[in-house]
Design a protein around this motif. Structure first.
Motif, short mmCIF file in Angstrom:
data_model
loop_
_atom_site.label_atom_id
_atom_site.label_comp_id
_atom_site.label_asym_id
_atom_site.label_seq_id
_atom_site.Cartn_x
_atom_site.Cartn_y
_atom_site.Cartn_z
N THR A 8 0.65 -1.24 -0.29
CA THR A 8 -0.06 -0.34 -0.02
C THR A 8 1.04 1.10 -0.04
O THR A 8 2.05 1.51 0.62
CB THR A 8 -0.76 0.08 1.27
N GLY A 9 0.57 1.86 -0.87
CA GLY A 9 1.54 3.77 -1.20
C GLY A 9 2.85 3.61 -1.68
O GLY A 9 3.14 4.40 -1.81
N ARG A 27 -4.53 -3.10 -7.09
CA ARG A 27 -5.41 -2.37 -5.92
C ARG A 27 -4.89 -0.68 -5.68
O ARG A 27 -3.65 0.44 -6.36
CB ARG A 27 -5.04 -2.43 -4.14
N ARG A 28 -6.09 0.97 -5.85
CA ARG A 28 -5.71 1.40 -5.99
C ARG A 28 -5.46 2.01 -4.08
O ARG A 28 -4.91 2.83 -5.05
CB ARG A 28 -7.29 2.82 -5.97
N ASP A 29 -4.80 1.51 -3.87
CA ASP A 29 -4.28 1.77 -2.68
C ASP A 29 -2.61 1.83 -2.86
O ASP A 29 -2.39 2.25 -2.11
CB ASP A 29 -4.99 1.50 -1.43
N GLY A 37 -1.52 5.96 -3.47
CA GLY A 37 -2.01 7.28 -2.34
C GLY A 37 -3.11 7.74 -3.29
O GLY A 37 -3.91 7.83 -3.64
N THR A 61 -10.02 -0.67 -8.69
CA THR A 61 -8.72 0.05 -9.74
C THR A 61 -8.59 0.58 -11.22
O THR A 61 -8.84 1.93 -11.58
CB THR A 61 -7.59 -0.91 -9.96
N ASN A 99 -15.87 4.68 -0.47
CA ASN A 99 -15.01 4.74 0.79
C ASN A 99 -15.85 3.13 1.97
O ASN A 99 -17.29 3.22 1.92
CB ASN A 99 -15.45 5.84 1.83
#
Length: 467
Positions: free
Chosen positions: A205-206, A228-230, A233, A256, A310
């Protein structure tokens, strides 16, 4: 006519001189390619490939180059084990060096320090399978670096921190399996990232969130099953290439693509999932996905939908964190009472450990230390109590006129003491003076009596003589 002939001779001499100069600036057996820059000045690209050049040969090669016109030096497929950048310290336009397929034991040190004009360095196939942050010290002018086919298995966090001007990074065809968060920290200007042909299965992530200028990411020919979209960021690249990865058409992949589609209508992601083009999967096979379909809640936490994109994770008593990924050390240690109950302290979980939030008047890792100054001020006569590391745990700052461990003793007035001392001295001086006075007076009296006795004796003697 003579004047025209004279100018032609000068022009011919310049041309001959130029060719003579160019022949002198090309090292033996190397190939030199001359061209004009946009200002019309000559530049030379020097290719010294496949010549078995060793470290000992480099000074000779450098001495034959034009320090003001050489813009590129290709030393591929030689026997160099250590590139000596200091040999090129006087080169003013050298902006690219290629060292592919040599036998380097380490990356060239401080290359920007010795060659400030350097912008691009190619280090493919040199078999340096471990790189560290310190390897790139003195690389502050580099905008492009290639490290392909070196067998690199791991990229440590902050490894590229010193490459602050880097815009293009090529780390393809190595043996990377994981991209960890922090790996690309410090690359604020990076525009294109090439990670093609590794064995990447995990992207944390990130990991791309530290790259605000990133436009293109090339991850084709890896072992990634979903994107993944995470990963990003707040960064949204122009294009993400995922071809030839075993992608799965699921809600994570859909989310994504949807994330990219919020910015770019066509998705801007290349690749296939389950044999279907990602664009077709997104447009024709929309799944009934919610934000909780791609949730990262852990340890049996409950996912709660906030909106389409979210969600929140509702943790059990034994876990905490954004995704309930941490153990609640406070609940796991209830039997052992990690924070002193008598002090009414509060146990606060921090990742997998805990911290005691102490009530006023208590301190220590578990609030076990009582502040005696706060609860029982032992200092008397309005003395100020201060915490201390001494055995008693406090010291007293006494007001004027008091002293002692607890300010319990009165201190006599200094002025009075001085006055008494002065008076005592004066009395002593007076007594000494009187003693001296009386002693002298007694001495005079004794002398008078002796004189009288002497005179009487003489009178008696005179009288006896007269008779």
């Amino acid at each position: 006519m003579n004047m025209l002939f004279h100018h032609l001779l000068i022009l011919l001499a310049c041309i001959v001189s130029s060719f003579a100069s160019s022949s002198k600036t090309c090292p033996t057996k190397c190939k030199c390619y001359w061209k004009h820059d946009w200002k019309g000045n000559y530049e030379v690209q020097v290719h010294c490939k496949d010549l078995n050049i060793t470290n000992k040969d480099l000074p000779d090669v450098a001495s034959q180059l034009d320090t003001k016109r050489t813009v590129e030096l290709d030393l591929s497929r030689n026997l160099i084990t250590e590139f000596q950048a200091e040999l090129f310290v006087n080169f003013t336009k050298l902006d690219r060096i290629t060292l592919n397929e040599n036998q380097l034991t380490r990356l060239p040190a401080n290359i920007s320090l010795y060659i400030p004009s350097i912008l691009i360095i190619d280090l493919d196939d040199i078999n340096i399978n471990k790189i560290k942050q310190k390897d790139f010290e003195g690389y502050n002018s580099i905008i492009a670096i290639s490290l392909r086919r070196n067998g690199i298995e791991n990229l440590e966090p902050d490894v590229f921190q010193n490459l602050s001007q880097l815009e293009y990074l090529y780390v393809g065809h190595n043996k990377l399996t994981t991209l960890r968060k922090g790996t690309f920290t410090g690359l604020a200007k990076l525009r294109e990232l090439f990670l093609t042909g590794n064995d990447i299965t995990t992207v944390e992530t990130g990991v791309f969130g530290d790259l605000p200028s990133l436009s293109y990411i090339y991850l084709q020919f890896n072992k990634i099953t979903t994107a993944r979209r995470d990963w990003f960021g707040s960064v949204v690249p122009d294009y993400l290439e995922l071809k030839e990865n075993p992608l799965i058409c699921d809600c994570v992949m859909y989310d994504t693509i949807n994330y990219f589609s919020e910015i770019y209508h066509d998705g801007r992601i290349g690749g296939k999932c389950n044999g279907t083009e990602l664009a077709d999967f997104y447009h024709k096979n929309k799944l009934n996905c919610s934000s909780c379909s791609v949730n990262e809640c852990q340890n049996n936490a409950t996912c709660q939908v906030v909106d389409q994109f979210n969600y929140n994770c509702s943790c059990s008593q034994n876990n905490h964190g954004e995704f309930c990924q941490f153990k609640n050390a406070c609940s796991f240690n209830l039997r052992f009472k990690p924070c002193q109950e008598i002090t009414n302290s509060i146990c606060v979980p921090i990742q997998n450990i805990f911290k005691c939030d102490c009530r006023v008047g208590y301190s220590g890792e578990r609030c076990q230390m009582k502040d005696i100054c706060y609860f029982d001020n032992p200092c008397q006569n309005d003395g100020i109590c201060k915490k201390s590391n001494i055995s008693m745990g406090y010291t007293c700052q006494c007001n004027e006129g008091y002293h002692g461990q607890q300010c319990q003793l009165s201190t006599p007035d200094t002025g009075f003491i001085i006055l008494m001392v002065v008076l005592a001295i004066l009395v002593l001086i007076g007594l000494v003076g009187l003693a001296i006075f009386f002693r002298r007076r007694r001495g005079h009296k004794d002398n008078g009596e002796e004189v009288n006795m002497s005179q009487n004796k003489r009178s008696e003697e005179l009288e006896s003589l007269t008779v």
